[in-house]
Design a protein around this motif. Structure first.
Motif, PDB file in Angstrom:
ATOM      1  N   GLY A   1       0.860  -1.258   0.093  1.00  0.00           N
ATOM      2  CA  GLY A   1      -0.155  -0.080   0.109  1.00  0.00           C
ATOM      3  C   GLY A   1       0.913   1.223   0.166  1.00  0.00           C
ATOM      4  N   VAL A   2       0.016   2.337  -0.230  1.00  0.00           N
ATOM      5  CA  VAL A   2       0.883   3.709  -0.182  1.00  0.00           C
ATOM      6  C   VAL A   2       0.161   4.602   0.782  1.00  0.00           C
ATOM      7  N   PHE A   3       1.052   5.262   1.539  1.00  0.00           N
ATOM      8  CA  PHE A   3       0.398   6.201   2.469  1.00  0.00           C
ATOM      9  C   PHE A   3       0.945   7.806   2.194  1.00  0.00           C
ATOM     10  N   ASP A   4       0.251   8.680   1.710  1.00  0.00           N
ATOM     11  CA  ASP A   4       0.444  10.057   1.629  1.00  0.00           C
ATOM     12  C   ASP A   4      -0.326  10.895   1.981  1.00  0.00           C
ATOM     13  N   ASP A   5       0.127  12.236   2.606  1.00  0.00           N
ATOM     14  CA  ASP A   5      -0.684  13.108   3.325  1.00  0.00           C
ATOM     15  C   ASP A   5      -1.382  13.901   2.227  1.00  0.00           C
ATOM     16  N   ARG A   6      -1.071  13.876   0.959  1.00  0.00           N
ATOM     17  CA  ARG A   6      -1.945  14.643  -0.135  1.00  0.00           C
ATOM     18  C   ARG A   6      -3.061  13.565  -0.690  1.00  0.00           C
TER      19      ARG A   6
END
Length: 491
Positions: A193-198
């Motif tokens: 998975g990917v985590f991104d604040d945007r």
């Protein structure tokens, strides 16, 4: 007592319970926790031992046709192993073509045989060159056979998810997209998975891999026990952003690496390739020491199996005493945090009245605690209540030496202990233990105040940094005297 049968399995199932379209194309159907996965470095050493055995066998075969001096017997296999290690034969690189691998093996065998043969010729001018050729031929065949077996083993381990690295990406950048596309092509890493604040700009997925949340959501995410490495993908000039991300991710026990966006194509390709071989720039987290881990596991199994046999009569006596003293089950099982925040069921002899059992450690044990039974007071004072954890050691969930596993959500002074110290979860970078550095240095039993928690965590992290085989032996030898001389501790 609540029904917790199969709880550990349920945890793994919950991490894989996401609908197929949300798992993404690089997430295996069945996730394997980091604890249950195969150590790449340890496997490489096993392969080296197999090659050593094969080369010695080659010397035996060659000696059947021609007498070989000791220099060929011992020197040639040793030199061949050195050359194989130096040329990266044990990197487990899935991208290496078969022809190149076989050529590497042939060159190593020829160079080792030629070098040893030259020394033999200098020592004994009558040494025939055919002896050297016979060894090279036998060694080449042995290496072809062993590496053929290794390739089949690696393929099988990768197919069942035991060896392929599981990654989480922080930052949905162009570098992250290239990493995902390459992983889709080569299948040498799993990107969970990917985590991104945007998240609003990145969207629900990056190249098909789901965006699971913002950076803050990663701290306590249930996927962490299955993640081998967290990869931060950011522009190289964004130093402030890198520092910010590292600060946010400081509580996480998993290893963290950087993949800088914006590098030239060749440099980035090499960096991306090294991810699969666990050789990216290391930023945070425990570094693997496969030799020590193997020795530690052998020590755990040897002592725990022997202890289970020797202490069986004593454990049976304790079980009978518990049964006669108060109604209820003999054993108490509680979910606790283990390696890489993995949840597992710890076994203990029941020391409390059944109706007062505290599964969440909401109330620390105090002196003259009315919840403790008569037998419970004795087995807690002598730590006999911990003996069933030998089973946790045998199954690999615990070790003999390590930080004591705390109950999930344990409260100390009215606050959750894990929230009192930012680096609390760093104590989970190794397996929890039956005894540990904190225990032999006076931090044993309940942690009633935030100061107690901080001292316990500080001692645990000191052990994480200093851990070694001989330190483990020292702690084991110091445990019994510490227990006998700790009569004032509340347990």
């Amino acid at each position: 007592m609540p029904d917790d049968t199969g709880a550990h399995r349920a945890i793994a199932d919950s991490a894989g319970a996401t609908p197929a379209h949300r798992r993404g194309p690089l997430r295996p159907k069945r996730l394997q926790s980091v604890r249950n996965r195969v150590s790449g470095a340890g496997l490489a050493r096993l392969f080296q031992a197999g090659d050593a055995a094969g080369l010695v066998l080659a010397s035996l075969i060659a000696s059947q046709f021609m007498a070989l001096p000791e220099v060929m017997w011992l020197g040639a296999p040793a030199l061949a192993l050195v050359l194989l290690v130096a040329t990266g034969a044990y990197s487990m690189n899935t991208r290496e073509r078969l022809r190149r691998r076989l050529g590497r093996l042939l060159i190593a065998a020829a160079a080792a045989g030629g070098g040893a043969g030259t020394v033999c010729g200098l020592i004994d001018p009558t040494f025939p060159a055919i002896g050297c050729a016979a060894w090279v031929a036998a060694a080449s065949m042995a290496l072809f056979a062993t590496h053929g077996i290794w390739m089949l083993v690696l393929r099988r381990l990768r197919a069942i998810g035991q060896l392929t690295p599981n990654l989480i990406i922080v930052g949905g950048t162009a570098a992250a997209q290239r990493l995902i596309r390459r992983a889709l092509k080569t299948r040498d890493v799993n990107i969970l998975g990917v985590f991104d604040d945007r998240r609003e700009r990145v969207g629900p997925e990056v190249c098909g891999v789901p965006v699971l949340g913002k950076t803050a959501d990663l701290i306590d995410h249930r996927i962490l026990p299955y993640v081998d490495r967290i990869v931060i993908t950011v522009p190289p000039k964004a130093s402030a952003r890198i520092a910010q991300l590292l600060e946010r991710l400081a509580p996480i026990p998993n290893p963290i690496s950087l993949l800088l966006d914006g590098e030239d194509e060749e440099s980035e390709a090499k960096a991306v390739g090294r991810i699969a071989d666990f050789d990216l720039m290391h930023v945070a987290g425990a570094s693997e020491r496969s030799g020590y881990l193997l020795a530690k596991r052998v020590l755990d199994l040897t002592l725990s199996v022997a202890g289970l046999i020797i202490l069986a009569p004593l454990m049976a006596a304790v079980a009978i005493a518990i049964r006669l003293d108060s109604p209820g089950p003999i054993f108490f099982r509680q979910r606790r945090h283990g390696y890489m925040n993995e949840e597992f069921l710890v076994w203990k002899f029941r020391s409390m009245r059944t109706e007062a059992t505290d599964h969440k450690a909401a109330r620390q044990v105090t002196a003259n605690d009315d919840r403790i039974t008569r037998v419970g007071k004795f087995i807690r004072k002598t730590s006999l209540d911990e003996l069933p954890q030998i089973l946790n050691i045998i199954t690999g969930e615990m070790s003999i030496v390590g930080p004591r596993p705390h109950a999930i959500g344990m409260l100390s002074g009215g606050a959750e202990a894990s929230k009192l110290v930012e680096t609390y979860a760093h104590r989970h970078r190794i397996k929890p233990g039956l005894t540990g550095w904190a225990a032999v240095n006076g931090s044993r039993g309940p942690v009633d105040t935030p100061e107690d928690v901080r001292r316990r965590v500080a001692l645990d992290l000191e052990y994480v940094e200093r851990q070694s085989f001989w330190l483990d032996v020292s702690i084991i030898l110091r445990t019994a005297p510490c227990l006998l001389g700790d009569s004032g501790a509340v347990r």
